[in-house]
Write a protein that holds these residues in place. Structure first.
Motif, PDB file in Angstrom:
ATOM      1  N   ALA A 285       0.830  -1.210   0.000  1.00  0.00           N
ATOM      2  CA  ALA A 285       0.000   0.000   0.000  1.00  0.00           C
ATOM      3  C   ALA A 285       0.861   1.256   0.000  1.00  0.00           C
ATOM      4  O   ALA A 285       0.546   2.242  -0.684  1.00  0.00           O
ATOM      5  N   LEU A 286       1.956   1.230   0.754  1.00  0.00           N
ATOM      6  CA  LEU A 286       2.867   2.375   0.757  1.00  0.00           C
ATOM      7  C   LEU A 286       3.488   2.566  -0.621  1.00  0.00           C
ATOM      8  O   LEU A 286       3.580   3.698  -1.128  1.00  0.00           O
ATOM      9  N   LEU A 287       3.904   1.480  -1.234  1.00  0.00           N
ATOM     10  CA  LEU A 287       4.501   1.572  -2.571  1.00  0.00           C
ATOM     11  C   LEU A 287       3.502   2.127  -3.582  1.00  0.00           C
ATOM     12  O   LEU A 287       3.845   2.983  -4.412  1.00  0.00           O
ATOM     13  N   GLU A 288       2.265   1.670  -3.487  1.00  0.00           N
ATOM     14  CA  GLU A 288       1.225   2.159  -4.400  1.00  0.00           C
ATOM     15  C   GLU A 288       0.925   3.638  -4.181  1.00  0.00           C
ATOM     16  O   GLU A 288       0.452   4.324  -5.097  1.00  0.00           O
ATOM     17  N   SER A 289       1.219   4.120  -2.971  1.00  0.00           N
ATOM     18  CA  SER A 289       0.997   5.537  -2.662  1.00  0.00           C
ATOM     19  C   SER A 289       2.195   6.404  -3.050  1.00  0.00           C
ATOM     20  O   SER A 289       2.209   7.603  -2.773  1.00  0.00           O
ATOM     21  N   GLY A 290       3.197   5.789  -3.672  1.00  0.00           N
ATOM     22  CA  GLY A 290       4.353   6.553  -4.122  1.00  0.00           C
ATOM     23  C   GLY A 290       5.457   6.686  -3.100  1.00  0.00           C
ATOM     24  O   GLY A 290       6.381   7.487  -3.283  1.00  0.00           O
ATOM     25  N   VAL A 291       5.397   5.894  -2.027  1.00  0.00           N
ATOM     26  CA  VAL A 291       6.434   5.951  -0.999  1.00  0.00           C
ATOM     27  C   VAL A 291       7.572   5.004  -1.366  1.00  0.00           C
ATOM     28  O   VAL A 291       7.340   3.853  -1.755  1.00  0.00           O
ATOM     29  N   GLU A 292       8.794   5.484  -1.259  1.00  0.00           N
ATOM     30  CA  GLU A 292       9.962   4.627  -1.449  1.00  0.00           C
ATOM     31  C   GLU A 292      10.204   3.865  -0.148  1.00  0.00           C
ATOM     32  O   GLU A 292      10.413   4.482   0.897  1.00  0.00           O
ATOM     33  N   VAL A 293      10.156   2.540  -0.222  1.00  0.00           N
ATOM     34  CA  VAL A 293      10.352   1.706   0.970  1.00  0.00           C
ATOM     35  C   VAL A 293      11.767   1.140   0.944  1.00  0.00           C
ATOM     36  O   VAL A 293      12.118   0.362   0.042  1.00  0.00           O
ATOM     37  N   ARG A 294      12.578   1.528   1.906  1.00  0.00           N
ATOM     38  CA  ARG A 294      13.949   1.036   2.018  1.00  0.00           C
ATOM     39  C   ARG A 294      13.939  -0.128   3.011  1.00  0.00           C
ATOM     40  O   ARG A 294      13.831   0.071   4.214  1.00  0.00           O
ATOM     41  N   ALA A 295      13.997  -1.330   2.469  1.00  0.00           N
ATOM     42  CA  ALA A 295      13.707  -2.537   3.229  1.00  0.00           C
ATOM     43  C   ALA A 295      14.964  -3.288   3.653  1.00  0.00           C
ATOM     44  O   ALA A 295      15.974  -3.294   2.937  1.00  0.00           O
ATOM     45  N   ASP A 296      14.858  -3.951   4.816  1.00  0.00           N
ATOM     46  CA  ASP A 296      15.937  -4.833   5.235  1.00  0.00           C
ATOM     47  C   ASP A 296      15.889  -6.119   4.415  1.00  0.00           C
ATOM     48  O   ASP A 296      14.992  -6.321   3.581  1.00  0.00           O
ATOM     49  N   ALA A 297      16.847  -7.020   4.653  1.00  0.00           N
ATOM     50  CA  ALA A 297      16.968  -8.218   3.825  1.00  0.00           C
ATOM     51  C   ALA A 297      15.703  -9.062   3.838  1.00  0.00           C
ATOM     52  O   ALA A 297      15.322  -9.653   2.818  1.00  0.00           O
ATOM     53  N   ALA A 298      15.017  -9.106   4.978  1.00  0.00           N
ATOM     54  CA  ALA A 298      13.826  -9.949   5.104  1.00  0.00           C
ATOM     55  C   ALA A 298      12.644  -9.434   4.295  1.00  0.00           C
ATOM     56  O   ALA A 298      11.690 -10.174   4.065  1.00  0.00           O
ATOM     57  N   LEU A 299      12.683  -8.168   3.888  1.00  0.00           N
ATOM     58  CA  LEU A 299      11.550  -7.572   3.175  1.00  0.00           C
ATOM     59  C   LEU A 299      11.857  -7.260   1.716  1.00  0.00           C
ATOM     60  O   LEU A 299      10.980  -6.842   0.964  1.00  0.00           O
ATOM     61  N   GLN A 300      13.083  -7.490   1.297  1.00  0.00           N
ATOM     62  CA  GLN A 300      13.480  -7.089  -0.051  1.00  0.00           C
ATOM     63  C   GLN A 300      12.868  -7.944  -1.149  1.00  0.00           C
ATOM     64  O   GLN A 300      12.910  -7.584  -2.324  1.00  0.00           O
ATOM     65  N   ALA A 301      12.270  -9.086  -0.759  1.00  0.00           N
ATOM     66  CA  ALA A 301      11.593  -9.912  -1.762  1.00  0.00           C
ATOM     67  C   ALA A 301      10.315  -9.268  -2.271  1.00  0.00           C
ATOM     68  O   ALA A 301       9.776  -9.656  -3.313  1.00  0.00           O
ATOM     69  N   ILE A 302       9.813  -8.268  -1.548  1.00  0.00           N
ATOM     70  CA  ILE A 302       8.595  -7.567  -1.980  1.00  0.00           C
ATOM     71  C   ILE A 302       8.949  -6.670  -3.161  1.00  0.00           C
ATOM     72  O   ILE A 302       9.789  -5.772  -3.045  1.00  0.00           O
ATOM     73  N   PRO A 303       8.349  -6.895  -4.322  1.00  0.00           N
ATOM     74  CA  PRO A 303       8.683  -6.100  -5.515  1.00  0.00           C
ATOM     75  C   PRO A 303       8.459  -4.603  -5.281  1.00  0.00           C
ATOM     76  O   PRO A 303       7.446  -4.196  -4.703  1.00  0.00           O
ATOM     77  N   GLY A 304       9.438  -3.818  -5.709  1.00  0.00           N
ATOM     78  CA  GLY A 304       9.317  -2.365  -5.592  1.00  0.00           C
ATOM     79  C   GLY A 304      10.104  -1.767  -4.455  1.00  0.00           C
ATOM     80  O   GLY A 304      10.357  -0.562  -4.442  1.00  0.00           O
ATOM     81  N   THR A 305      10.497  -2.596  -3.491  1.00  0.00           N
ATOM     82  CA  THR A 305      11.306  -2.076  -2.392  1.00  0.00           C
ATOM     83  C   THR A 305      12.745  -1.907  -2.853  1.00  0.00           C
ATOM     84  O   THR A 305      13.175  -2.489  -3.850  1.00  0.00           O
ATOM     85  N   VAL A 306      13.482  -1.084  -2.118  1.00  0.00           N
ATOM     86  CA  VAL A 306      14.914  -0.934  -2.391  1.00  0.00           C
ATOM     87  C   VAL A 306      15.674  -1.319  -1.131  1.00  0.00           C
ATOM     88  O   VAL A 306      15.150  -1.176  -0.018  1.00  0.00           O
ATOM     89  N   PRO A 307      16.890  -1.813  -1.246  1.00  0.00           N
ATOM     90  CA  PRO A 307      17.632  -2.257  -0.066  1.00  0.00           C
ATOM     91  C   PRO A 307      17.961  -1.097   0.865  1.00  0.00           C
ATOM     92  O   PRO A 307      18.398  -0.031   0.432  1.00  0.00           O
ATOM     93  N   ALA A 308      17.728  -1.314   2.134  1.00  0.00           N
ATOM     94  CA  ALA A 308      18.119  -0.331   3.148  1.00  0.00           C
ATOM     95  C   ALA A 308      19.605  -0.474   3.446  1.00  0.00           C
ATOM     96  O   ALA A 308      20.181  -1.557   3.298  1.00  0.00           O
ATOM     97  N   THR A 309      20.222   0.605   3.841  1.00  0.00           N
ATOM     98  CA  THR A 309      21.613   0.574   4.296  1.00  0.00           C
ATOM     99  C   THR A 309      21.639   0.936   5.765  1.00  0.00           C
ATOM    100  O   THR A 309      20.606   1.328   6.349  1.00  0.00           O
ATOM    101  N   SER A 310      22.794   0.848   6.371  1.00  0.00           N
ATOM    102  CA  SER A 310      22.918   1.188   7.794  1.00  0.00           C
ATOM    103  C   SER A 310      22.569   2.648   8.049  1.00  0.00           C
ATOM    104  O   SER A 310      22.202   3.019   9.170  1.00  0.00           O
ATOM    105  N   GLU A 311      22.652   3.483   7.009  1.00  0.00           N
ATOM    106  CA  GLU A 311      22.345   4.904   7.157  1.00  0.00           C
ATOM    107  C   GLU A 311      20.848   5.176   7.247  1.00  0.00           C
ATOM    108  O   GLU A 311      20.433   6.283   7.592  1.00  0.00           O
TER     109      GLU A 311
END
Length: 421
Positions: A285-311
């Motif tokens: 729902a966040l992705l569909e609303s235009g939010v960039e989701v910076r995800a940890d390794a466990a969530l990166q399988a969700i299409p549209g997310t981008v990998p989070a970094t320590s920052e």
């Protein structure tokens, strides 16, 4: 005060006049302060075209400066927002006057009757960035609490703040109160900020309202006491017992309603047991609303997310970006908030009262939300009419700083001639 290059002289003049006005406001009748705020509200609405014209100049300045979309939204005034400003002024006017309130009283065996009575702080300095409505909010709350105030708005909102300040002065004049009770620093020169932070002879407390850079500057340089206001690194934790519908609507609102305010959610924590159900739905729902989701390794399988970094942990985006990670349980969520949070606002979504109680007990933030959007982290929504900021420190003021928190107290001691043996 024609020479706007002599910053020390400008600020000394403002301080001298503010101190004199504060002495009058300390015993000003509640009716006069309320009348001033009502008249200011009327002036805002009557002069709205003039204010919007001034705001257009600031918006042009902001575009030329390359401000982000979120920052431009913070700067923007509309007729609807000005209606909200006027309503906020009237709401503050209608609140009980805090000055003179008896907080406690008791009798002693030695013949003394003691009262603890609420009093103004004196002169408040408010330093803020792009949101011009702070001019009205801060001016009104300081007036209501019997304080004089020196406002130093951001360079981006200079014209808007000047126009709103003129409305506050109209109100003071109409009510017969000192016009110097609410003053606006008349220059964009940054040297005025440094000068204000060192005015120990004139200013009793500084309230910074802005981003990490501004607050850090104030905390490093201030010789005047400061109401701490750190970043809004706001977390929302979805517990394994969260209601799916509630989680979806609350997270979307907390992130997307207005991304540029300090109550906007910046990090989403999801219990491992609901990653494939509630977690997936919320992130999509966040992705569909235009939010960039910076995800940890466990969530990166969700299409549209981008990998989070320590920052990305412990970061205030003030934009359509959110960090997201999976936690094993509630204790890991609490540990994450303790490590990366700013003690501003944090939220739990759960139907488990034991989990809620544990979260509330162990998350030491100024505001702890339960099944509620963090966008409610606002003095107006708390019934204060407005706020001068969200204080994240623990000395004196915490959470939305309204009129009551802009006061101190004194002890009034009476007897029938008691003497001490």
């Amino acid at each position: 005060m024609k020479d706007l290059t002599d910053i020390p002289a400008i600020m000394t003049d403002l301080g001298t006049r503010a101190r004199a006005a504060a002495a009058v406001l300390a015993f000003a009748p509640p009716e006069a302060k309320a009348a001033a705020l009502e008249a200011a509200a009327e002036a805002v609405w009557t002069r709205r075209a003039e204010i919007l014209e001034a705001n257009a100049k600031d918006l042009e300045f902001g575009r030329d400066k390359g401000l982000s979309e979120a920052m431009m939204d913070r700067l923007l005034l509309t007729e609807d927002r000005l209606r909200g400003v006027a309503e906020g002024l009237r709401a503050i006017a209608a609140q009980p006057d805090p000055v003179g309130e008896v907080l406690a009283e008791w009798d002693r065996p030695n013949g003394l009757h003691i009262r603890r009575v609420r009093t103004p702080l004196g002169v408040v300095g408010v330093i803020y960035e792009s949101r011009p409505n702070v001019t009205a909010d801060a001016g009104a709350l300081c007036l209501k609490s019997g304080n004089a105030v020196i406002l130093r708005g951001g360079s981006e909102s200079h014209h808007s703040s000047t126009a709103l300040h003129a409305c506050l002065v109209d109100g003071l004049r109409a009510a017969g109160l000192p016009e110097d009770a609410i003053q606006l620093v008349p220059t964009r020169d940054r040297a005025a900020v440094s000068e204000l932070l060192s005015m120990t002879d004139y200013v009793d407390v500084i309230v910074p309202r802005g981003g990490k850079g501004l607050v850090g500057l104030v905390q490093r340089e201030a010789r005047v006491p400061v109401f701490a206001h750190l970043e809004g690194i706001v977390h929302v934790y979805i517990d394994k017992e969260a209601d799916p519908v509630t989680a979806l609507k609350v997270v979307k609102n907390a992130k997307t309603r207005r991304t540029g305010i300090c109550g906007a959610a910046e990090c989403l924590l999801i219990h491992a047991e609901v990653v494939d159900t509630i977690g997936q739905g919320v992130i999509r729902a966040l992705l569909e609303s235009g939010v960039e989701v910076r995800a940890d390794a466990a969530l990166q399988a969700i299409p549209g997310t981008v990998p989070a970094t320590s920052e990305d942990w412990g970061r205030e985006y003030l934009d359509s970006i959110i960090a997201a990670r999976v936690v094993a349980d509630e204790d890991e969520a609490i540990a994450h908030i303790r490590r990366y949070g700013s003690q501003h606002t944090d939220c739990i979504l759960s139907q488990d009262e034991a989990a809620i109680d544990r979260f509330v007990e162990r998350v030491d933030s100024a505001i702890v939300m339960i099944n509620s959007s963090t966008q409610f982290a606002d003095g107006g929504e708390f019934g204060m009419g407005a706020e001068i900021g969200i204080a994240t420190g623990k000395m004196h003021a915490r959470g939305p700083v309204g009129a009551e928190q802009l006061t101190s107290f004194k002890y009034v001691v009476r007897s029938d001639g008691a003497t001490r043996a």
